[in-house]
Design a protein around this motif. Structure first.
Motif, PDB file in Angstrom:
ATOM      1  N   ARG A  12       0.847  -1.214   0.000  1.00 55.53           N
ATOM      2  CA  ARG A  12       0.000   0.000   0.000  1.00 55.53           C
ATOM      3  C   ARG A  12       0.877   1.257   0.000  1.00 55.53           C
ATOM      4  O   ARG A  12       0.618   2.211  -0.728  1.00 55.53           O
ATOM      5  CB  ARG A  12      -0.943   0.004   1.201  1.00 55.53           C
ATOM      6  CG  ARG A  12      -2.164  -0.884   1.026  1.00 55.53           C
ATOM      7  CD  ARG A  12      -3.198  -0.661   2.118  1.00 55.53           C
ATOM      8  NE  ARG A  12      -2.715  -1.040   3.435  1.00 55.53           N
ATOM      9  CZ  ARG A  12      -2.765  -2.271   3.939  1.00 55.53           C
ATOM     10  NH1 ARG A  12      -3.265  -3.266   3.233  1.00 55.53           N
ATOM     11  NH2 ARG A  12      -2.298  -2.512   5.147  1.00 55.53           N
ATOM     12  N   ALA A  13       1.930   1.232   0.808  1.00 58.85           N
ATOM     13  CA  ALA A  13       2.858   2.371   0.850  1.00 58.85           C
ATOM     14  C   ALA A  13       3.554   2.549  -0.500  1.00 58.85           C
ATOM     15  O   ALA A  13       3.709   3.673  -0.989  1.00 58.85           O
ATOM     16  CB  ALA A  13       3.886   2.182   1.964  1.00 58.85           C
ATOM     17  N   SER A  15       2.424   1.585  -3.476  1.00 61.09           N
ATOM     18  CA  SER A  15       1.437   2.050  -4.454  1.00 61.09           C
ATOM     19  C   SER A  15       1.213   3.554  -4.332  1.00 61.09           C
ATOM     20  O   SER A  15       1.003   4.238  -5.330  1.00 61.09           O
ATOM     21  CB  SER A  15       0.110   1.294  -4.272  1.00 61.09           C
ATOM     22  OG  SER A  15      -0.755   1.533  -5.361  1.00 61.09           O
ATOM     23  N   ALA A  16       1.308   4.065  -3.113  1.00 58.14           N
ATOM     24  CA  ALA A  16       1.175   5.510  -2.881  1.00 58.14           C
ATOM     25  C   ALA A  16       2.501   6.244  -3.130  1.00 58.14           C
ATOM     26  O   ALA A  16       2.555   7.469  -3.057  1.00 58.14           O
ATOM     27  CB  ALA A  16       0.707   5.768  -1.452  1.00 58.14           C
ATOM     28  N   ARG A  17       3.541   5.495  -3.419  1.00 59.19           N
ATOM     29  CA  ARG A  17       4.903   6.024  -3.548  1.00 59.19           C
ATOM     30  C   ARG A  17       5.270   6.875  -2.338  1.00 59.19           C
ATOM     31  O   ARG A  17       5.889   7.933  -2.444  1.00 59.19           O
ATOM     32  CB  ARG A  17       5.093   6.774  -4.869  1.00 59.19           C
ATOM     33  CG  ARG A  17       5.056   5.816  -6.056  1.00 59.19           C
ATOM     34  CD  ARG A  17       5.389   6.462  -7.356  1.00 59.19           C
ATOM     35  NE  ARG A  17       4.201   7.107  -7.918  1.00 59.19           N
ATOM     36  CZ  ARG A  17       4.166   7.705  -9.093  1.00 59.19           C
ATOM     37  NH1 ARG A  17       5.245   7.749  -9.843  1.00 59.19           N
ATOM     38  NH2 ARG A  17       3.067   8.260  -9.541  1.00 59.19           N
ATOM     39  N   ASP A  18       4.894   6.347  -1.170  1.00 56.76           N
ATOM     40  CA  ASP A  18       5.247   6.961   0.110  1.00 56.76           C
ATOM     41  C   ASP A  18       6.544   6.301   0.562  1.00 56.76           C
ATOM     42  O   ASP A  18       6.545   5.306   1.288  1.00 56.76           O
ATOM     43  CB  ASP A  18       4.116   6.738   1.123  1.00 56.76           C
ATOM     44  CG  ASP A  18       4.381   7.407   2.458  1.00 56.76           C
ATOM     45  OD1 ASP A  18       5.558   7.698   2.782  1.00 56.76           O
ATOM     46  OD2 ASP A  18       3.399   7.624   3.199  1.00 56.76           O
ATOM     47  N   TRP A  19       7.652   6.851   0.088  1.00 59.73           N
ATOM     48  CA  TRP A  19       8.957   6.231   0.271  1.00 59.73           C
ATOM     49  C   TRP A  19       9.317   6.069   1.739  1.00 59.73           C
ATOM     50  O   TRP A  19       9.899   5.044   2.124  1.00 59.73           O
ATOM     51  CB  TRP A  19      10.027   7.018  -0.486  1.00 59.73           C
ATOM     52  CG  TRP A  19       9.676   7.228  -1.923  1.00 59.73           C
ATOM     53  CD1 TRP A  19       9.420   8.421  -2.548  1.00 59.73           C
ATOM     54  CD2 TRP A  19       9.492   6.222  -2.937  1.00 59.73           C
ATOM     55  NE1 TRP A  19       9.109   8.209  -3.874  1.00 59.73           N
ATOM     56  CE2 TRP A  19       9.139   6.872  -4.137  1.00 59.73           C
ATOM     57  CE3 TRP A  19       9.592   4.835  -2.933  1.00 59.73           C
ATOM     58  CZ2 TRP A  19       8.900   6.182  -5.321  1.00 59.73           C
ATOM     59  CZ3 TRP A  19       9.349   4.136  -4.115  1.00 59.73           C
ATOM     60  CH2 TRP A  19       9.013   4.815  -5.284  1.00 59.73           C
ATOM     61  N   GLN A  21       7.296   5.639   4.246  1.00 58.58           N
ATOM     62  CA  GLN A  21       6.481   4.555   4.785  1.00 58.58           C
ATOM     63  C   GLN A  21       6.977   3.199   4.287  1.00 58.58           C
ATOM     64  O   GLN A  21       6.981   2.230   5.042  1.00 58.58           O
ATOM     65  CB  GLN A  21       5.004   4.762   4.423  1.00 58.58           C
ATOM     66  CG  GLN A  21       4.065   3.820   5.114  1.00 58.58           C
ATOM     67  CD  GLN A  21       4.053   3.965   6.626  1.00 58.58           C
ATOM     68  OE1 GLN A  21       4.293   5.021   7.178  1.00 58.58           O
ATOM     69  NE2 GLN A  21       3.798   2.878   7.309  1.00 58.58           N
ATOM     70  N   TYR A  63       1.339   5.199 -10.894  1.00 55.95           N
ATOM     71  CA  TYR A  63       1.762   3.857 -10.519  1.00 55.95           C
ATOM     72  C   TYR A  63       0.723   3.310  -9.545  1.00 55.95           C
ATOM     73  O   TYR A  63       0.333   3.998  -8.597  1.00 55.95           O
ATOM     74  CB  TYR A  63       3.133   3.869  -9.843  1.00 55.95           C
ATOM     75  CG  TYR A  63       3.457   2.549  -9.184  1.00 55.95           C
ATOM     76  CD1 TYR A  63       3.867   1.464  -9.939  1.00 55.95           C
ATOM     77  CD2 TYR A  63       3.310   2.372  -7.813  1.00 55.95           C
ATOM     78  CE1 TYR A  63       4.131   0.237  -9.347  1.00 55.95           C
ATOM     79  CE2 TYR A  63       3.572   1.154  -7.217  1.00 55.95           C
ATOM     80  CZ  TYR A  63       3.979   0.092  -7.982  1.00 55.95           C
ATOM     81  OH  TYR A  63       4.224  -1.117  -7.394  1.00 55.95           O
ATOM     82  N   GLN A  64       0.274   2.082  -9.803  1.00 58.28           N
ATOM     83  CA  GLN A  64      -0.695   1.481  -8.896  1.00 58.28           C
ATOM     84  C   GLN A  64      -0.458  -0.019  -8.807  1.00 58.28           C
ATOM     85  O   GLN A  64      -0.273  -0.689  -9.822  1.00 58.28           O
ATOM     86  CB  GLN A  64      -2.123   1.742  -9.376  1.00 58.28           C
ATOM     87  CG  GLN A  64      -3.167   1.226  -8.419  1.00 58.28           C
ATOM     88  CD  GLN A  64      -4.578   1.557  -8.867  1.00 58.28           C
ATOM     89  OE1 GLN A  64      -4.813   2.020  -9.976  1.00 58.28           O
ATOM     90  NE2 GLN A  64      -5.520   1.306  -7.991  1.00 58.28           N
ATOM     91  N   ASN A  65      -0.450  -0.518  -7.580  1.00 58.34           N
ATOM     92  CA  ASN A  65      -0.383  -1.953  -7.338  1.00 58.34           C
ATOM     93  C   ASN A  65      -1.805  -2.479  -7.201  1.00 58.34           C
ATOM     94  O   ASN A  65      -2.661  -1.845  -6.591  1.00 58.34           O
ATOM     95  CB  ASN A  65       0.399  -2.252  -6.051  1.00 58.34           C
ATOM     96  CG  ASN A  65       0.470  -3.734  -5.775  1.00 58.34           C
ATOM     97  OD1 ASN A  65       1.113  -4.470  -6.525  1.00 58.34           O
ATOM     98  ND2 ASN A  65      -0.183  -4.181  -4.733  1.00 58.34           N
ATOM     99  N   GLU A  83       0.816  -4.566 -11.490  1.00 60.34           N
ATOM    100  CA  GLU A  83       1.101  -3.135 -11.345  1.00 60.34           C
ATOM    101  C   GLU A  83       0.755  -2.438 -12.651  1.00 60.34           C
ATOM    102  O   GLU A  83       1.037  -2.967 -13.725  1.00 60.34           O
ATOM    103  CB  GLU A  83       2.587  -2.906 -11.044  1.00 60.34           C
ATOM    104  CG  GLU A  83       3.055  -3.536  -9.768  1.00 60.34           C
ATOM    105  CD  GLU A  83       4.544  -3.362  -9.524  1.00 60.34           C
ATOM    106  OE1 GLU A  83       5.013  -3.918  -8.525  1.00 60.34           O
ATOM    107  OE2 GLU A  83       5.251  -2.689 -10.305  1.00 60.34           O
TER     108      GLU A  83
END
Length: 147
Positions: A12-13, A15-19, A21, A63-65, A83
């Motif tokens: 989830r992190a 997919s959000a490209r929350d590096w 996290q 970008y999405q998983n 993806e």
């Protein structure tokens, strides 16, 4: 936390490209390898793994998983997923993956992605591969014999 929750939380992190996290889900000695390239071009540790991931994912417009089958056996988790990569120039690729993780103490200690690199090359813009030539490669870790 279960191994399944750890793995899905990291995805989830990502997919959000929350590096930042993403890093919280990785052990200090976690090894990440794109298996089509092999263990000689792996990355090790949260900082270097994120450097490696950013090369391919950060420049994308989207970008999405997409979740799929997840099977856990003790610390080992196999995750079948896909993806969607969308480039700024408009190209779109849906890539199918099987990922193998090992989870210890709620952290990923191993992450191996199995996927078809030719599928990505077929949909990527022409400059995609040449952009790798100028990328920061300080993350390269030779995990031969370790994974």
């Amino acid at each position: 936390m279960s191994t399944e929750q750890t793995v899905l939380g990291m995805w989830r992190a990502l997919s959000a490209r929350d590096w930042d996290q993403v890093k919280t889900h990785l052990s200090p000695d976690c090894i990440y390898a794109d298996m089509p390239v092999g263990p000689a071009a792996a990355a090790r540790g949260p900082e270097d793994i994120v450097k490696r991931l950013k090369i391919g994912l950060e420049p994308l417009a989207g970008y999405q998983n997409h979740d799929g089958l997840l099977v856990a056996d003790g610390p080992n988790v196999m995750y079948e997923h896909s993806e969607t990569w969308t480039w700024v120039s408009g190209e779109v690729a849906v890539l199918r993956f099987v990922t193998v993780h090992e989870v210890v103490d709620d952290k990923l200690t191993l992450w191996k992605d199995y996927w078809d690199m030719s599928a990505l090359a077929a949909f990527a813009p022409p400059n995609w591969l040449s952009d790798f030539a100028t990328a920061d490669m300080s993350w390269v870790y030779d995990a031969t014999g370790q994974i």
